[in-house]
Design an enzyme around this catalytic site. Structure first.
Site, PDB file in Angstrom:
ATOM      1  CG  ASP A   1      45.005  48.567  38.062  1.00 27.46           C
ATOM      2  OD1 ASP A   1      45.115  47.715  38.624  1.00 27.46           O
ATOM      3  OD2 ASP A   1      44.114  49.136  37.259  1.00 27.46           O
TER       4      ASP A   1
HETATM    5  C1  BGC Z   1      42.005  46.998  38.761  1.00 28.13           C
HETATM    6  C2  BGC Z   1      42.190  47.456  40.103  1.00 28.13           C
HETATM    7  C3  BGC Z   1      42.332  46.479  41.327  1.00 28.13           C
HETATM    8  C4  BGC Z   1      43.642  45.508  40.740  1.00 28.13           C
HETATM    9  C5  BGC Z   1      43.724  44.341  41.592  1.00 28.13           C
HETATM   10  C6  BGC Z   1      42.704  45.778  38.305  1.00 28.13           C
HETATM   11  O1  BGC Z   1      42.420  45.112  37.380  1.00 28.13           O
HETATM   12  O2  BGC Z   1      42.074  47.926  37.753  1.00 28.13           O
HETATM   13  O3  BGC Z   1      41.327  48.320  40.409  1.00 28.13           O
HETATM   14  O4  BGC Z   1      42.916  46.947  42.336  1.00 28.13           O
HETATM   15  O5  BGC Z   1      43.024  44.867  39.343  1.00 28.13           O
HETATM   16  O6  BGC Z   1      43.029  43.427  41.903  1.00 28.13           O
END
Ligand code: BGC
Length: 751
Positions: A283
């Site tokens: 993530d």
């Molecule tokens: C979130 C993800 C997301 C990623 C990219 C993160 O903060 O937890 O779900 O896909 O950012 O934007």
């Protein structure tokens, strides 16, 4: 003609074998594997680490192109301009040494331009076909700008409405989430990843993120392995079976181990047990956040732990590219493991057809908000709405109604009704309830619009007074309340779930006028709305319904469509009841419902006189609405349940038949639900679990026989020996319109 015969034979064969054509690109494709190996052999360590490096577009195309040219970037997220995407792909394909295309990614969670209801709303439809269509529409719009990867579906089991990200989930249930998640994967990826309109799915967040303690985002989780396997992992396993190309790790640590370094889950479970052959992405900065977790001392240790655990691509924190050369030199990371990660990434780039054509045509703007997409979004919104209450058939609005008061901060809030995670949707395309009702009803009714509050947190008392005054002139009040979109979603957890601002006061004051009051709630989560429900004559819960929420609600309010949604998550009365979910284990002291509640406790009551069972003195036994609940403008009757056998072997399949009748005056759809309880197990088992559901359309007065097939293998669970097994014994089975209704029938599974 020949083709037709072939097709016919094929269809017959399918019917005979019961299988459907494979929709996945998984499974070894020797040609692709050969090309992957050939490329990996040619790559320097730096180029390999480049493939494992994802950046977020930082705007300056020259800088980014320079890195692409040197082979230092494998993927870019948050770049949505087709001309810029084409330009960077051109650099990758023509100026980088090995000509490896970029993979462009974006969070397309419930629509790119045409916004569908938030996933939690989609889950209320209990309609996987709807989720698949929504994802297909999103894929068509997204891929038209050159983006071929989305970070969705979010399939975290979510049992805590305080957690803002419950909006992105399919709710609390393992089976519902599994089915909706797999359908979404299929919708994004289409029949083949190589189709230029397909985008790679990324089920997330692996794993347990929805169980953040206290519903506070990013918080730790403490899920024992058996529960992980029985509750949190199955939706991911189904997504992998559906062909998901990628998986994202989660931010949380579970039992002290951040998911981004959990080798057991990423290797043993995901790769060895499930044979996942796509790639794993971290993530956002979850690799280097392991430093804040206190799990790594610095970037180097964080990179080492993530690579060794099997995280193939690092999102934005760049510790792989910075630190891995040193780690390899020091034998802390094996180059063969890096090769494996790169293979996983390249395999997906090949499957997407990016090596053949990474470019996109001049933007096909006509795909944005195409009429067919809007129609699908409207249908999705219709099916996502739950009718929670309908006293004296207040709904549908009767033809005798001549004057309508439309009020509330969500009646005409084009941005807010779109919900969370809508980077690309534009509010100028939203149709709000106010606009839709005006358009639909024309001169048939007089509409008074008095918003009362400008936004959901507004505390302006004058507006409420004005709306109450206006209500006196109306035959019916339609109040639209809820949450602004920013109140749910990532990092937007709430400790209180009451309506914000003066919204509650608005509803209670309007109720005092004695006029029929229809309250529609647009929110990202279940809210604690008991007193507003009590004050209203009818209540619709639409979650954030997206671009076409207005027309959908107008149709439902005036009976051009009939509500069919069911709660995908338990609605608590009070926050203190959380976590509250239907599929809990039986305690040793279940409540008898004869216990004395707070208001009836005698003064100086003896310590043991209150029941000694599992309940709350103040909130009692029940939620506001249980899982699977939802009314219609008609009524349904379940009868005559028949099981194909009452004793079955573990590898038998049971056919369950029952009659379902529409006993009211209008054609409607019922979500019939099948629950099973394993009465005694080697571990304590849930009081019931959803095993099947179906949307059944019935004309007024019509009765149909409905049947479900249930292989006994679907009753398997991870047992005391940590083995997934069906255990012989007695079971209860219900078919009903809700998790809390119906009468059980029993059957036995024998060895
Ligand atoms: C979130 C993800 C997301 C990623 C990219 C993160 O903060 O937890 O779900 O896909 O950012 O934007």
């Amino acid at each position: 003609m020949k083709d037709k015969i072939a097709l016919f034979v094929f269809t017959v064969l399918l019917l005979l074998t019961g299988c459907t054509p494979a929709k996945r690109d998984t499974g070894v494709n020797k040609e692709i594997e050969r090309k992957v190996d050939e490329l990996v052999r040619k790559m320097t360590l730096e180029e390999k680490l480049g493939q494992m490096n994802q950046i977020s577009s930082w705007g300056n195309i020259e800088d980014m192109s320079n890195l692409v040219r040197k082979g230092q970037i494998g993927s870019i997220l948050n770049e949505v301009e087709p001309a810029r995407i084409n330009a960077m792909q051109k650099v990758a394909m023509e100026e980088s040494r090995l000509r490896i295309p970029l993979l462009i990614a974006r969070d397309v969670i419930h629509g790119f331009k045409t916004i569908f209801p938030i996933p939690l709303g989609q889950a209320a439809s209990f309609n996987p076909a709807l989720a698949e269509t929504g994802a297909r529409v999103a894929a068509i719009e997204t891929s038209s700008v050159g983006i071929r990867w989305t970070f969705a579906p979010m399939i975290d089991i979510s049992r805590d409405p305080r957690w803002g990200r419950i909006a992105e989930s399919f709710g609390e249930d393992v089976y519902l989430t599994s089915v909706m998640g797999a359908a979404t994967v299929k919708g994004f990826q289409g029949d083949s990843l190589s189709d230029p309109t397909s985008i790679a799915a990324c089920p997330k967040h692996f794993i347990g993120y929805g169980a953040a303690e206290g519903g506070r985002d990013y918080n730790s989780t403490n899920i024992p392995e058996r529960q992980l396997r029985n509750v949190y992992l199955p939706p991911f396993e189904e997504a992998v079976k559906a062909g998901a190309a990628t998986i994202m790790t989660s931010f949380n640590d579970n039992d002290g181990i951040p998911s981004t370094a959990n080798a057991y889950l990423l290797k043993t479970v995901l790769r060895d047990e499930w044979k996942f052959d796509g790639f794993v992405v971290s993530d956002w900065a979850s690799v280097t956040e392991m430093i804040s977790h206190g799990f790594a001392a610095d970037n180097a240790e964080a990179a080492m732990k993530a690579i060794n655990a099997g995280v193939d691509m690092e999102m934005v924190s760049a510790s792989y590219i910075g630190e891995a050369p040193g780690l390899v030199k020091e034998y802390k990371v094996k180059e063969s493991d890096i090769d494996e990660a790169v293979r996983n990434i390249l395999r997906i780039k090949f499957r997407l057809g990016l090596f053949d054509n990474p470019y996109v045509d001049v933007p096909q703007k006509e795909v944005f908000y195409a009429p067919a997409h809007l129609a699908d979004a409207k249908e999705a919104a219709i099916q996502s709405v739950i009718l929670l209450k309908n006293e004296k058939n207040t709904l549908p609005v009767s033809a005798s109604v001549k004057t309508v008061l439309i009020t509330g901060p969500m009646a005409d809030a084009p941005y807010e009704q779109l919900g969370t995670w809508i980077f690309d949707g534009e509010k100028s395309h939203t149709i709000t309830p106010l606009k839709a009702i005006r358009e639909m009803m024309g001169n048939e009714v007089q509409i008074i619009y008095e918003p009362a509050l400008a936004y959901s947190r507004d505390v302006n008392p004058a507006g409420v007074a004005k709306a109450v005054e206006a209500a006196k002139k109306a035959d019916i009040i339609l109040a639209f309340v809820g949450e602004e979109s920013i109140l749910s979603g990532e990092a937007h957890s709430m400790a209180g779930l009451d309506l914000q601002g003066n919204q509650s006061d608005l509803i209670l004051s309007l109720a005092k006028t004695g006029k029929p009051l229809v309250t529609t709630v647009m929110a990202g989560r279940p809210l604690t709305i008991e007193k507003e429900v009590n004050a209203s004559s009818a209540v619709l819960y639409s979650f954030h319904p997206g671009t076409m929420g207005g027309p959908a609600l107008a149709d439902l309010l005036w009976g051009k469509a009939v509500p069919s949604g069911k709660t995908p998550v338990t609605f608590p009365k009070m926050v203190g009841q959380i976590p509250m979910y239907y599929s809990h284990n039986t305690t040793g002291r279940p409540a008898t419902r004869k216990e004395v509640l707070l208001k009836d406790i005698p003064v100086e009551a003896g310590q043991t006189s209150l029941g000694c069972t599992s309940f709350y003195l103040d909130a009692g036994f029940d939620p506001l609405y249980p899982f699977g609940y939802g009314l219609s403008y008609t009524t349904f009757e379940y009868s005559n349940i028949r099981l194909s056998a009452s004793k079955l072997k573990k590898n038998d399949t049971m056919t369950i038949e029952f009659d379902l009748a529409n006993t009211g005056q209008v054609a409607a759809t019922e979500v019939a639900q099948l629950y099973v309880q394993d009465k005694v197990g080697s571990i304590a088992r849930p009081v019931k679990e959803l095993k099947r559901f179906a949307r059944i359309e019935l004309q007024a007065g019509e009765k149909k026989t409905v049947s479900f097939e249930l292989p006994m293998s679907d009753l398997a669970f991870w047992n005391i020996d940590m083995k997934k097994e069906v255990e012989a014994g007695d079971f209860n089975l219900w078919v009903a319109g809700c998790s809390q209704s119906g009468t059980p029938v029993s059957f036995e599974v024998i060895d």
